[in-house]
Design a protein around this motif. Sequence first.
Motif, PDB file in Angstrom:
ATOM      1  N   LYS A  21     -11.658 -33.114   1.185  1.00  0.00           N
ATOM      2  CA  LYS A  21     -12.488 -33.448   0.016  1.00  0.00           C
ATOM      3  C   LYS A  21     -13.181 -34.804   0.195  1.00  0.00           C
ATOM      4  O   LYS A  21     -13.457 -35.511  -0.766  1.00  0.00           O
ATOM      5  N   SER A  22     -13.440 -35.154   1.452  1.00  0.00           N
ATOM      6  CA  SER A  22     -14.054 -36.451   1.747  1.00  0.00           C
ATOM      7  C   SER A  22     -14.680 -36.406   3.137  1.00  0.00           C
ATOM      8  O   SER A  22     -14.018 -35.988   4.102  1.00  0.00           O
ATOM      9  N   ILE A  23     -15.947 -36.842   3.239  1.00  0.00           N
ATOM     10  CA  ILE A  23     -16.600 -36.930   4.547  1.00  0.00           C
ATOM     11  C   ILE A  23     -15.910 -37.968   5.406  1.00  0.00           C
ATOM     12  O   ILE A  23     -15.676 -37.772   6.609  1.00  0.00           O
ATOM     13  N   THR A  24     -15.526 -39.101   4.794  1.00  0.00           N
ATOM     14  CA  THR A  24     -14.897 -40.195   5.540  1.00  0.00           C
ATOM     15  C   THR A  24     -13.556 -39.758   6.130  1.00  0.00           C
ATOM     16  O   THR A  24     -13.289 -39.970   7.323  1.00  0.00           O
ATOM     17  N   LEU A  25     -12.706 -39.118   5.295  1.00  0.00           N
ATOM     18  CA  LEU A  25     -11.400 -38.677   5.780  1.00  0.00           C
ATOM     19  C   LEU A  25     -11.539 -37.570   6.827  1.00  0.00           C
ATOM     20  O   LEU A  25     -10.801 -37.543   7.813  1.00  0.00           O
ATOM     21  N   ALA A  26     -12.493 -36.675   6.611  1.00  0.00           N
ATOM     22  CA  ALA A  26     -12.715 -35.600   7.587  1.00  0.00           C
ATOM     23  C   ALA A  26     -13.189 -36.164   8.919  1.00  0.00           C
ATOM     24  O   ALA A  26     -12.763 -35.704   9.977  1.00  0.00           O
ATOM     25  N   ALA A  27     -14.058 -37.167   8.867  1.00  0.00           N
ATOM     26  CA  ALA A  27     -14.558 -37.785  10.092  1.00  0.00           C
ATOM     27  C   ALA A  27     -13.418 -38.398  10.893  1.00  0.00           C
ATOM     28  O   ALA A  27     -13.353 -38.265  12.127  1.00  0.00           O
ATOM     29  N   LYS A  28     -12.496 -39.065  10.196  1.00  0.00           N
ATOM     30  CA  LYS A  28     -11.347 -39.654  10.886  1.00  0.00           C
ATOM     31  C   LYS A  28     -10.479 -38.572  11.518  1.00  0.00           C
ATOM     32  O   LYS A  28     -10.009 -38.720  12.653  1.00  0.00           O
ATOM     33  N   GLN A  29     -10.259 -37.498  10.793  1.00  0.00           N
ATOM     34  CA  GLN A  29      -9.411 -36.425  11.312  1.00  0.00           C
ATOM     35  C   GLN A  29     -10.063 -35.713  12.492  1.00  0.00           C
ATOM     36  O   GLN A  29      -9.387 -35.280  13.426  1.00  0.00           O
ATOM     37  N   LEU A  30     -11.381 -35.600  12.457  1.00  0.00           N
ATOM     38  CA  LEU A  30     -12.115 -34.907  13.522  1.00  0.00           C
ATOM     39  C   LEU A  30     -12.490 -35.819  14.678  1.00  0.00           C
ATOM     40  O   LEU A  30     -13.035 -35.355  15.691  1.00  0.00           O
ATOM     41  N   PRO A  35     -21.855 -39.931   9.884  1.00  0.00           N
ATOM     42  CA  PRO A  35     -23.157 -39.261   9.966  1.00  0.00           C
ATOM     43  C   PRO A  35     -23.080 -37.924  10.698  1.00  0.00           C
ATOM     44  O   PRO A  35     -23.776 -36.971  10.322  1.00  0.00           O
ATOM     45  N   ALA A  36     -22.221 -37.851  11.733  1.00  0.00           N
ATOM     46  CA  ALA A  36     -22.106 -36.594  12.482  1.00  0.00           C
ATOM     47  C   ALA A  36     -21.523 -35.485  11.602  1.00  0.00           C
ATOM     48  O   ALA A  36     -21.972 -34.335  11.647  1.00  0.00           O
ATOM     49  N   VAL A  37     -20.529 -35.833  10.786  1.00  0.00           N
ATOM     50  CA  VAL A  37     -19.927 -34.841   9.892  1.00  0.00           C
ATOM     51  C   VAL A  37     -20.921 -34.425   8.810  1.00  0.00           C
ATOM     52  O   VAL A  37     -21.076 -33.240   8.496  1.00  0.00           O
ATOM     53  N   SER A  38     -21.611 -35.407   8.223  1.00  0.00           N
ATOM     54  CA  SER A  38     -22.620 -35.094   7.199  1.00  0.00           C
ATOM     55  C   SER A  38     -23.708 -34.204   7.762  1.00  0.00           C
ATOM     56  O   SER A  38     -24.154 -33.245   7.113  1.00  0.00           O
ATOM     57  N   ASN A  39     -24.142 -34.503   8.975  1.00  0.00           N
ATOM     58  CA  ASN A  39     -25.181 -33.696   9.619  1.00  0.00           C
ATOM     59  C   ASN A  39     -24.695 -32.268   9.879  1.00  0.00           C
ATOM     60  O   ASN A  39     -25.457 -31.307   9.722  1.00  0.00           O
ATOM     61  N   ALA A  40     -23.418 -32.133  10.263  1.00  0.00           N
ATOM     62  CA  ALA A  40     -22.870 -30.801  10.517  1.00  0.00           C
ATOM     63  C   ALA A  40     -22.875 -29.963   9.239  1.00  0.00           C
ATOM     64  O   ALA A  40     -23.227 -28.774   9.257  1.00  0.00           O
ATOM     65  N   ILE A  41     -22.497 -30.579   8.108  1.00  0.00           N
ATOM     66  CA  ILE A  41     -22.492 -29.848   6.840  1.00  0.00           C
ATOM     67  C   ILE A  41     -23.922 -29.488   6.436  1.00  0.00           C
ATOM     68  O   ILE A  41     -24.183 -28.386   5.937  1.00  0.00           O
ATOM     69  N   THR A  42     -24.871 -30.393   6.673  1.00  0.00           N
ATOM     70  CA  THR A  42     -26.279 -30.115   6.361  1.00  0.00           C
ATOM     71  C   THR A  42     -26.791 -28.941   7.174  1.00  0.00           C
ATOM     72  O   THR A  42     -27.488 -28.048   6.658  1.00  0.00           O
ATOM     73  N   ARG A  43     -26.443 -28.929   8.474  1.00  0.00           N
ATOM     74  CA  ARG A  43     -26.852 -27.819   9.351  1.00  0.00           C
ATOM     75  C   ARG A  43     -26.249 -26.501   8.876  1.00  0.00           C
ATOM     76  O   ARG A  43     -26.913 -25.456   8.870  1.00  0.00           O
ATOM     77  N   LEU A  44     -24.974 -26.533   8.457  1.00  0.00           N
ATOM     78  CA  LEU A  44     -24.328 -25.311   8.009  1.00  0.00           C
ATOM     79  C   LEU A  44     -24.929 -24.833   6.688  1.00  0.00           C
ATOM     80  O   LEU A  44     -25.142 -23.631   6.483  1.00  0.00           O
TER      81      LEU A  44
END
Length: 300
Positions: A21-30, A35-44
Amino acid sequence: MNIRNIDLNLLHVFVTVYDCKSITLAAKQLHLSQPAVSNAITRLNSTLNMTLFVKNSRFIAPTRQADALYVEVKCCLQKIAFILSQQSHFDPATSERTFRIATTNYGEIALFTKLVSHLERYAPKIKIIREFFEIDNFSQSLQNGQLDLGLFVDRPAEKGIHKEFLFSDSLVLITGPQHSPLPDNLTINDIIKLDFISFKNECTNFDFLFSVFNNHPDYHAPRFTVATMWSVFFTVSTTTLVAVSPLLYAKTLEKHLPIKIHTLTDVEKIDLNLYWRDIETQDSGHKWLRELIKNIFINN
């Protein structure tokens, strides 16, 4: 929609963002940048022609479309991972897998004290997370991959869920130093008039005290009911109240609190069982953890 148009990596990002439920937490986990995570969600979003998340205060909230996709997508990704894992060797000494286990206070005390010390020595990178799930929902959580294992007092196994008996435990009476002396061996009639404190398990709503007295005509609900077994034991150790507990739990806390354990001679034992979804049965890592848990209880 043509499946070839979808990058499976984007689906993995979607599931992680949904869980966090967070771009920041997801980025750390991944191990990616925000920006890379946000871009991935935008692409999807663009690929699926959907809006999967909306901003909500500090966190992001999944839309109804995301809710509809999440369980099936996560399940599919886990099936892919499972198939691939069958082709690789599982080594607990180097594995970085995370296992999620739903259990009660009783299961946590009975299992985790021994499990953690073993993992520290032999599997230092494996992570174990104890999850809280209501008993009525935990089978679904196993089925959709939110859980790896359930450890509970006996209950029926639903379709697609495997159940394995671990061990039987006796129910005992515990008293503290302020209570008048009692003999070691007691019957239900010996203790029915005592002043009890009890607890309702946060996952199953199971009450050990009620399971002892449920058919006794003189049974009445205790004056005090709390949320954890630890609170019960601490209260018993400092007052004249008494409680019913599984023997294994009592033996563990007896090392830390001034309590006395009394055998109940006419009370049925409780069975503790391990639950998992059938698809995990042959998974090498999952099988390793199940065998480890079984050995812990055999040794106990």
